[in-house]
Design a protein around this motif. Sequence first.
Motif, PDB file in Angstrom:
ATOM      1  N   VAL A  23     -52.405  16.878  65.716  1.00 50.34           N
ATOM      2  CA  VAL A  23     -53.436  17.066  64.691  1.00 50.34           C
ATOM      3  C   VAL A  23     -53.165  18.362  63.932  1.00 50.34           C
ATOM      4  O   VAL A  23     -52.926  19.413  64.533  1.00 50.34           O
ATOM      5  CB  VAL A  23     -54.839  17.108  65.317  1.00 50.34           C
ATOM      6  CG1 VAL A  23     -55.902  17.243  64.226  1.00 50.34           C
ATOM      7  CG2 VAL A  23     -55.093  15.838  66.135  1.00 50.34           C
ATOM      8  N   LEU A  24     -53.211  18.284  62.607  1.00 50.94           N
ATOM      9  CA  LEU A  24     -53.042  19.449  61.742  1.00 50.94           C
ATOM     10  C   LEU A  24     -54.397  19.836  61.164  1.00 50.94           C
ATOM     11  O   LEU A  24     -55.089  19.002  60.584  1.00 50.94           O
ATOM     12  CB  LEU A  24     -52.070  19.138  60.599  1.00 50.94           C
ATOM     13  CG  LEU A  24     -50.702  18.555  60.996  1.00 50.94           C
ATOM     14  CD1 LEU A  24     -49.879  18.247  59.760  1.00 50.94           C
ATOM     15  CD2 LEU A  24     -49.962  19.522  61.916  1.00 50.94           C
ATOM     16  N   ASN A  25     -54.787  21.091  61.320  1.00 47.48           N
ATOM     17  CA  ASN A  25     -56.088  21.567  60.843  1.00 47.48           C
ATOM     18  C   ASN A  25     -55.929  22.768  59.929  1.00 47.48           C
ATOM     19  O   ASN A  25     -55.105  23.652  60.179  1.00 47.48           O
ATOM     20  CB  ASN A  25     -56.973  21.958  62.027  1.00 47.48           C
ATOM     21  CG  ASN A  25     -57.840  20.817  62.497  1.00 47.48           C
ATOM     22  OD1 ASN A  25     -58.953  20.622  62.035  1.00 47.48           O
ATOM     23  ND2 ASN A  25     -57.297  20.037  63.421  1.00 47.48           N
ATOM     24  N   GLY A  26     -56.744  22.804  58.871  1.00 47.08           N
ATOM     25  CA  GLY A  26     -56.685  23.885  57.911  1.00 47.08           C
ATOM     26  C   GLY A  26     -55.686  23.576  56.812  1.00 47.08           C
ATOM     27  O   GLY A  26     -54.722  22.831  57.006  1.00 47.08           O
ATOM     28  N   VAL A  40     -52.073  21.533  57.095  1.00 43.22           N
ATOM     29  CA  VAL A  40     -52.066  20.214  56.459  1.00 43.22           C
ATOM     30  C   VAL A  40     -50.986  20.136  55.387  1.00 43.22           C
ATOM     31  O   VAL A  40     -50.214  19.169  55.325  1.00 43.22           O
ATOM     32  CB  VAL A  40     -53.456  19.884  55.863  1.00 43.22           C
ATOM     33  CG1 VAL A  40     -53.374  18.641  54.978  1.00 43.22           C
ATOM     34  CG2 VAL A  40     -54.473  19.656  56.980  1.00 43.22           C
ATOM     35  N   ARG A  41     -50.906  21.150  54.548  1.00 39.55           N
ATOM     36  CA  ARG A  41     -49.894  21.150  53.484  1.00 39.55           C
ATOM     37  C   ARG A  41     -48.477  21.262  54.054  1.00 39.55           C
ATOM     38  O   ARG A  41     -47.550  20.657  53.525  1.00 39.55           O
ATOM     39  CB  ARG A  41     -50.164  22.286  52.492  1.00 39.55           C
ATOM     40  CG  ARG A  41     -51.416  22.079  51.645  1.00 39.55           C
ATOM     41  CD  ARG A  41     -51.503  23.105  50.515  1.00 39.55           C
ATOM     42  NE  ARG A  41     -50.434  22.903  49.547  1.00 39.55           N
ATOM     43  CZ  ARG A  41     -50.499  22.062  48.521  1.00 39.55           C
ATOM     44  NH1 ARG A  41     -51.581  21.312  48.340  1.00 39.55           N
ATOM     45  NH2 ARG A  41     -49.501  21.968  47.677  1.00 39.55           N
ATOM     46  N   ASP A  42     -48.321  22.026  55.107  1.00 36.50           N
ATOM     47  CA  ASP A  42     -47.003  22.130  55.726  1.00 36.50           C
ATOM     48  C   ASP A  42     -46.551  20.769  56.246  1.00 36.50           C
ATOM     49  O   ASP A  42     -45.365  20.433  56.200  1.00 36.50           O
ATOM     50  CB  ASP A  42     -47.031  23.142  56.867  1.00 36.50           C
ATOM     51  CG  ASP A  42     -45.634  23.470  57.378  1.00 36.50           C
ATOM     52  OD1 ASP A  42     -44.697  23.511  56.551  1.00 36.50           O
ATOM     53  OD2 ASP A  42     -45.473  23.661  58.594  1.00 36.50           O
ATOM     54  N   GLY A  43     -47.531  19.981  56.710  1.00 33.25           N
ATOM     55  CA  GLY A  43     -47.195  18.668  57.221  1.00 33.25           C
ATOM     56  C   GLY A  43     -46.941  17.628  56.149  1.00 33.25           C
ATOM     57  O   GLY A  43     -45.848  17.060  56.063  1.00 33.25           O
ATOM     58  N   ILE A  44     -47.930  17.390  55.282  1.00 34.21           N
ATOM     59  CA  ILE A  44     -47.835  16.250  54.367  1.00 34.21           C
ATOM     60  C   ILE A  44     -47.317  16.582  52.974  1.00 34.21           C
ATOM     61  O   ILE A  44     -47.067  15.679  52.178  1.00 34.21           O
ATOM     62  CB  ILE A  44     -49.187  15.516  54.250  1.00 34.21           C
ATOM     63  CG1 ILE A  44     -50.270  16.438  53.656  1.00 34.21           C
ATOM     64  CG2 ILE A  44     -49.623  14.995  55.605  1.00 34.21           C
ATOM     65  CD1 ILE A  44     -51.607  15.741  53.440  1.00 34.21           C
ATOM     66  N   VAL A  78     -48.794  11.826  63.724  1.00 32.02           N
ATOM     67  CA  VAL A  78     -49.408  13.058  63.203  1.00 32.02           C
ATOM     68  C   VAL A  78     -50.639  12.716  62.371  1.00 32.02           C
ATOM     69  O   VAL A  78     -50.609  11.798  61.550  1.00 32.02           O
ATOM     70  CB  VAL A  78     -48.407  13.846  62.333  1.00 32.02           C
ATOM     71  CG1 VAL A  78     -49.057  15.102  61.770  1.00 32.02           C
ATOM     72  CG2 VAL A  78     -47.151  14.194  63.134  1.00 32.02           C
ATOM     73  N   LEU A  79     -51.714  13.465  62.586  1.00 36.54           N
ATOM     74  CA  LEU A  79     -52.936  13.290  61.807  1.00 36.54           C
ATOM     75  C   LEU A  79     -53.209  14.573  61.039  1.00 36.54           C
ATOM     76  O   LEU A  79     -53.474  15.626  61.623  1.00 36.54           O
ATOM     77  CB  LEU A  79     -54.129  12.974  62.704  1.00 36.54           C
ATOM     78  CG  LEU A  79     -55.475  12.808  61.990  1.00 36.54           C
ATOM     79  CD1 LEU A  79     -55.457  11.566  61.108  1.00 36.54           C
ATOM     80  CD2 LEU A  79     -56.615  12.739  62.981  1.00 36.54           C
ATOM     81  N   ALA A  80     -53.116  14.507  59.715  1.00 36.20           N
ATOM     82  CA  ALA A  80     -53.451  15.646  58.862  1.00 36.20           C
ATOM     83  C   ALA A  80     -54.950  15.598  58.584  1.00 36.20           C
ATOM     84  O   ALA A  80     -55.421  14.748  57.819  1.00 36.20           O
ATOM     85  CB  ALA A  80     -52.655  15.588  57.565  1.00 36.20           C
ATOM     86  N   ASN A  81     -55.703  16.495  59.204  1.00 36.19           N
ATOM     87  CA  ASN A  81     -57.159  16.506  59.062  1.00 36.19           C
ATOM     88  C   ASN A  81     -57.544  17.062  57.690  1.00 36.19           C
ATOM     89  O   ASN A  81     -57.780  18.261  57.528  1.00 36.19           O
ATOM     90  CB  ASN A  81     -57.791  17.331  60.183  1.00 36.19           C
ATOM     91  CG  ASN A  81     -59.306  17.299  60.148  1.00 36.19           C
ATOM     92  OD1 ASN A  81     -59.908  16.618  59.317  1.00 36.19           O
ATOM     93  ND2 ASN A  81     -59.927  18.050  61.034  1.00 36.19           N
ATOM     94  N   VAL A  82     -57.573  16.177  56.701  1.00 37.97           N
ATOM     95  CA  VAL A  82     -57.860  16.575  55.317  1.00 37.97           C
ATOM     96  C   VAL A  82     -59.228  17.237  55.204  1.00 37.97           C
ATOM     97  O   VAL A  82     -59.422  18.169  54.419  1.00 37.97           O
ATOM     98  CB  VAL A  82     -57.766  15.341  54.389  1.00 37.97           C
ATOM     99  CG1 VAL A  82     -58.213  15.703  52.973  1.00 37.97           C
ATOM    100  CG2 VAL A  82     -56.338  14.808  54.364  1.00 37.97           C
ATOM    101  N   ASP A  83     -60.178  16.788  55.998  1.00 43.24           N
ATOM    102  CA  ASP A  83     -61.523  17.359  55.964  1.00 43.24           C
ATOM    103  C   ASP A  83     -61.489  18.866  56.244  1.00 43.24           C
ATOM    104  O   ASP A  83     -62.239  19.637  55.642  1.00 43.24           O
ATOM    105  CB  ASP A  83     -62.407  16.656  56.993  1.00 43.24           C
ATOM    106  CG  ASP A  83     -63.831  17.170  56.985  1.00 43.24           C
ATOM    107  OD1 ASP A  83     -64.590  16.794  56.079  1.00 43.24           O
ATOM    108  OD2 ASP A  83     -64.179  17.974  57.877  1.00 43.24           O
TER     109      ASP A  83
END
Length: 489
Positions: free
Chosen positions: A77-80, A84-88, A387-392
Amino acid sequence: MFTFPELLLLLLSCLVTIKYLKVIWATRSLPPGPIPLPFIGNLWTLRFKLHPETLRKLAGSYGPIYTVWLGETPLVVLNGCKAVRDGIVSNSEALSGRPVASFLKDLLGEKGILMANGHTWKQQRRFGLMTLRKLGLGKKILESQIQEEAECVVERFTAMKGEPFDPSFLLIHAVVNIISAVVYGHRFSADDVTFQELIRCNNCVLEILGSKWARMYDAFPWLMKHIPGPHQDSFQHLKYVTEYTKREIEMHKKNRSEEPRDIIDYYFDEIEKNRKDTDSTFDDDEYLISVITDLFGAGSETTATSLLWSLLYMVAYPNIQRKVQKELDTVLDGNQICYEDRKHLPYTNAVIHEIQRYGNIAAVGIPRTCIKDCKVCNYSLKKDTMVLANVDSALSDPQYWKLPNQFNPQNFLDSDGNFLMNEAFMPFSAGSRVCLGEQLARSELFIFFSTIMRSFSLQLPEGVTEVNTEYIYNMTLQPHPYKICAVTR
């Protein structure tokens, strides 16, 4: 000597222990996270849902990148905004895959756009983007359809004569008619039984996708495929949509026009064009059905829900509503509102963006998978890692927003009142899997919202003093049912 039941119990215990030790061993090469339990992983900690608030709390304990286990499957899970930007974004191509085993995958299949991978996804997505442009996305052709539907909404609101009413059906009807014109080439009347059933089925699928049944299916697909429950109903709901689409395709085949009118016609042309290409994925109706199902499902409920939030927030914050109306009255003449008008309406534009930020409907988004080894936030992730990019979390990141926990248009305005975009604004996700209909949704939100605001003052029904802005957690975050009074200005 062991009795047979004792031996069986011993074997099962050994099997569970071995599988659990494999999970514990696998955690060594993954970002940190809560210790998984045997068999169910972290599903109990997650309360069997990928809830944005739960994921934010876990980030407080384990940092911006951590691992949770859906049964025996790890989910990073990616948070913040930064993570998130580093991931997606930075690793857009590397994280462009979809999980090969999930409820959504089994439900939608791998022939469309949303859950497809590799060559199929690239070809079908490219077709979708090109065809939307040909049908008038970003041009006056499609914009005029949005304007017409917006005027229909105004007429229906006016007919209520200021009495309390639930705006949900009227907004859904208008939005669905736009995506229907794109994919099917026609609109529905509000009392059309088929239309009402399509909406009901679509809503039921979204509700189940956000439920614990879907998370259980993600964790144990081999088991949940054979267990009765609401998750099984989703396949029947989706079947109604696909069966209707099949009938539309057959009607189009019988009544081919020289000039393509919609997605179906353009797809027929694509099939003919690629008939001799052995590498083409445009070879049968199943791909077309999947593309239409993806576009129809994603392009209807989501935009309508954003519009429902927009009206609710205007009732909850009447001072903001008045400022929007003052700007619209000052800047616009009596002509129909165009998407280009947003450039001259910084406050209204900021309010719409704040509605999408604060009333984010996409919740945490859809998981992706690494199609190759990559490094995200200094962690090495292996191919096929989910991988889950937590857009929220990006939309409420205090490092990027002036007022992250408040509904306030100042989040999108500079000191001079000019509109100001923010890199943490990702309601449509980002990277190679960014929402295909982003431009269409932006146009709809601006034209519908501005048209309604210019025409009506929205008020609470008499005797109602509080506005419930809490959300209902489904696949999308929806407002609780409400009624408003639309008083003609």
